[in-house]
Structures are given as structure tokens and as C-alpha cells.
Design an enzyme around this catalytic site. Structure first.
Site, mmCIF file in Angstrom:
data_model
loop_
_atom_site.group_PDB
_atom_site.id
_atom_site.type_symbol
_atom_site.label_atom_id
_atom_site.label_comp_id
_atom_site.label_asym_id
_atom_site.label_seq_id
_atom_site.Cartn_x
_atom_site.Cartn_y
_atom_site.Cartn_z
ATOM 1 N N SER A 8 0.842 -1.197 0.000
ATOM 2 C CA SER A 8 0.000 0.000 0.000
ATOM 3 C C SER A 8 0.872 1.240 0.000
ATOM 4 O O SER A 8 1.606 1.499 0.959
ATOM 5 C CB SER A 8 -0.890 0.003 1.243
ATOM 6 N N HIS A 33 -1.131 -1.170 -4.305
ATOM 7 C CA HIS A 33 -2.426 -0.850 -3.701
ATOM 8 C C HIS A 33 -2.474 0.654 -3.450
ATOM 9 O O HIS A 33 -1.585 1.229 -2.817
ATOM 10 C CB HIS A 33 -2.596 -1.627 -2.395
ATOM 11 N N ASP A 35 -4.758 3.770 -2.032
ATOM 12 C CA ASP A 35 -5.886 4.108 -1.154
ATOM 13 C C ASP A 35 -6.334 5.544 -1.378
ATOM 14 O O ASP A 35 -5.598 6.482 -1.064
ATOM 15 C CB ASP A 35 -5.463 3.958 0.312
ATOM 16 N N MET A 37 -8.980 8.371 -0.252
ATOM 17 C CA MET A 37 -9.887 8.716 0.858
ATOM 18 C C MET A 37 -10.409 10.129 0.672
ATOM 19 O O MET A 37 -9.640 11.023 0.317
ATOM 20 C CB MET A 37 -9.132 8.638 2.184
ATOM 21 N N HIS A 66 -8.275 1.359 -4.321
ATOM 22 C CA HIS A 66 -9.269 1.144 -3.261
ATOM 23 C C HIS A 66 -9.917 2.486 -2.958
ATOM 24 O O HIS A 66 -9.290 3.358 -2.357
ATOM 25 C CB HIS A 66 -8.521 0.563 -2.044
ATOM 26 N N MET A 68 -12.147 4.752 -0.966
ATOM 27 C CA MET A 68 -12.871 4.971 0.291
ATOM 28 C C MET A 68 -13.551 6.323 0.166
ATOM 29 O O MET A 68 -13.196 7.300 0.837
ATOM 30 C CB MET A 68 -11.884 4.910 1.467
ATOM 31 N N MET A 137 -11.970 -5.743 4.673
ATOM 32 C CA MET A 137 -11.231 -4.822 5.542
ATOM 33 C C MET A 137 -10.987 -5.495 6.895
ATOM 34 O O MET A 137 -11.943 -5.895 7.560
ATOM 35 C CB MET A 137 -12.017 -3.523 5.760
ATOM 36 N N ASP A 175 -7.101 -6.470 3.743
ATOM 37 C CA ASP A 175 -6.455 -5.160 3.823
ATOM 38 C C ASP A 175 -6.553 -4.597 5.242
ATOM 39 O O ASP A 175 -7.656 -4.350 5.735
ATOM 40 C CB ASP A 175 -7.150 -4.221 2.821
ATOM 41 N N SER A 198 2.294 -0.629 6.491
ATOM 42 C CA SER A 198 3.348 -0.439 7.496
ATOM 43 C C SER A 198 4.248 -1.659 7.638
ATOM 44 O O SER A 198 5.445 -1.501 7.886
ATOM 45 C CB SER A 198 2.743 -0.042 8.841
HETATM 46 C C1 DX5 Z 1 -6.660 1.520 5.354
HETATM 47 C C2 DX5 Z 1 -6.167 1.216 3.967
HETATM 48 C C3 DX5 Z 1 -5.054 0.238 3.909
HETATM 49 C C4 DX5 Z 1 -3.800 0.673 4.630
HETATM 50 C C5 DX5 Z 1 -3.162 -0.578 5.167
HETATM 51 O O1 DX5 Z 1 -7.827 2.257 5.267
HETATM 52 O O2 DX5 Z 1 -7.224 0.687 3.170
HETATM 53 O O3 DX5 Z 1 -4.769 -0.139 2.573
HETATM 54 O O4 DX5 Z 1 -2.884 1.344 3.814
HETATM 55 O O5 DX5 Z 1 -2.104 -0.212 5.986
HETATM 56 P P1 DX5 Z 1 -1.488 -1.227 7.048
HETATM 57 O O6 DX5 Z 1 -0.973 -2.411 6.292
HETATM 58 O O7 DX5 Z 1 -0.425 -0.413 7.698
HETATM 59 O O8 DX5 Z 1 -2.608 -1.623 7.999
HETATM 60 ZN ZN ZN Z 2 -6.711 -0.150 1.146
#
Ligand code: DX5
Ligand code: ZN
Length: 223
Positions: A8, A33, A35, A37, A66, A68, A137, A175, A198
Site C-alpha cells: 500500500s 495498492h 488508497d 480517501m 481502493h 474509500m 477490511m 487489507d 506499514s
Molecule cells: C486503510 C487502507 C489500507 C492501509 C493498510 O484504510 O485501506 O490499505 O494502507 O495499511 P497497514 O498495512 O499499515 O494496515
Molecule cells: Zn486499502
């Protein structure tokens, strides 16, 4: 099929994004990946089209986007143009989910649906046959670095059973809080694709973590 590793980029160093993208290019990772938001569907903002396009410029692997965001329908065409290979929308954000999935396919992308931790698998029964991917999730969406929610294992097993009946080709992606400690059990539960932020980028040797994730085997003896 060997499982998929999708780092990610939310956890990347945005001041060195090209460097981090090239690290993933050179690794055993399969997808990027990404994200997105909107500060409405989730209590955080990440980035939009300019960053996505910048990632696309250097990435040599498919972009797994992804969303959100509320009302994803209005942006599907733009995400496809910006380089998304897979577009995943949230079940909880789509009133006319079937129409949204059709629009993603029409835009030439693979279509996924994400479920928040509280959303039951069974709600997918009448849409699962139309999907390429379901994203479970395993944290509440909005932030990287959160703690994995253990009920995810039950949800993956339940989804796997439903998919075997109604869509055996379905990719089950997980995820949030995925790491080298839980990936083997997640594989055994039936997951096919693993997002990790992370657990990869906070490490000194991210390429090695990716390789270790990729080479985890659900049947092997070691942890
Ligand atoms: C959270 C995201 C994830 C996030 C995962 O809302 O959808 O993709 O980046 O991060 P880690 O692996 O650190 O939980
Ligand atoms: Zn994600």
C-alpha cells in the site's frame, strides 16, 4: 495460483515516491495498492488523481485502486483513465452497487467490492458472481498502521465458501494490519491477495519483507 502481494503506497515516503515505486517494481510484489480517501466516507484524506497519475508514470505493475469515497460512480471513468487496473468500491458507499460494478467493467477495469469489518459476507450473495475481487477490511478503513481485527478469519472462510459455490474465480483480498505473523493463517483461511502498508514500508529491508510474504506457504511447517 500463487497469492498476490499488494504493497500500500499510503505507507510510502511521499517525498521519495519515485524511489519507493521503483523499490516495489524491483520486488516480488504483484500490484500497487492505492488508497483514495475523501474525508467523508472515512475520517481522513489521502490523495487524488495527480498522485495516482504520478504512481502510474513509474509503476510497472497493475494499480489496485481502493476507493474509500462516497459516490464513486462520478469518478470511475477518471480513475480508469488515470491508470487503474482494478477499481474497488465500498459496499457501504454504493446505493446501486450493481450499476457501479457495470460501470467499472465498462471502463475496462476489474471490479471489486470492499466490506467494512461490520458488514456481513452474506450481503454479497446477489452480486458476487459479477465481481472479480472482494476486499475484506481487517481494520476500520481510513488509516494505515492499525491493529488487525481477528474476526477477519471467519469472514474470509465464509467468503471462500460462498465464492466456491457462486464464483470460483473470485480474488479474496485482505487489507489492514496484514504482516508476516498473520499472512500464513490468512492464506489458510482462503485469502488470495494481501495488502500491506506499514509491515513493508516501516521495515529497513522492505524488498525482503515482500519476498518473505510472497514465499509464505500455507502448508509449510515454519510459522
Ligand atoms: C486503510 C487502507 C489500507 C492501509 C493498510 O484504510 O485501506 O490499505 O494502507 O495499511 P497497514 O498495512 O499499515 O494496515
Ligand atoms: Zn486499502
Amino acid at each position: 495460483m500463487k497469492h498476490i502481494i499488494a504493497p500500500s503506497i499510503l505507507a510510502a515516503d511521499f517525498a521519495n515516491l519515485q524511489r519507493d515505486i521503483e523499490m516495489i517494481n524491483a520486488s516480488e510484489a504483484d500490484w500497487f495498492h492505492v488508497d483514495v480517501m475523501d474525508g467523508v466516507f472515512v475520517p481522513n484524506l489521502s490523495f487524488g488523481f495527480p498522485v495516482l497519475e504520478a504512481v502510474k508514470k513509474y509503476a510497472t505493475k497493475p494499480l489496485d485502486v481502493h476507493l474509500m469515497i462516497v459516490n464513486p460512480d462520478q469518478y470511475i471513468e477518471r480513475f480508469a483513465q488515470a491508470g487503474a487496473a482494478i477499481i474497488t468500491v465500498h459496499y457501504e458507499a454504493c446505493t446501486h452497487l450493481h450499476r457501479t460494478i457495470q460501470a467499472i467493467h465498462l471502463a475496462g477495469c476489474k471490479a471489486g467490492v470492499a466490506l467494512n469489518p461490520h458488514t456481513p459476507i452474506i450481503l454479497l450473495k446477489d452480486i458476487i458472481a459479477d465481481l472479480d475481487l472482494v476486499l475484506i477490511m481487517s481494520v476500520n478503513p481510513g488509516f494505515g498502521g492499525q491493529k488487525f481485527i481477528p474476526n477477519t478469519f471467519n469472514k474470509i472462510s465464509e467468503l471462500k465458501a460462498l465464492a466456491l459455490r457462486l464464483n470460483p474465480e473470485l480474488i479474496i483480498e485482505v487489507d489492514g494490519g496484514v504482516n508476516l505473523q498473520n499472512i500464513k493463517s490468512l492464506l489458510a483461511a482462503g485469502a488470495d491477495a494481501f495488502v500491506a502498508g506499514s509491515a513493508i514500508f516501516a521495515e529497513l529491508y522492505p524488498v525482503q519483507v515482500i519476498a518473505d510474504m510472497k514465499n509464505t506457504n500455507k502448508d509449510s511447517m515454519e510459522a
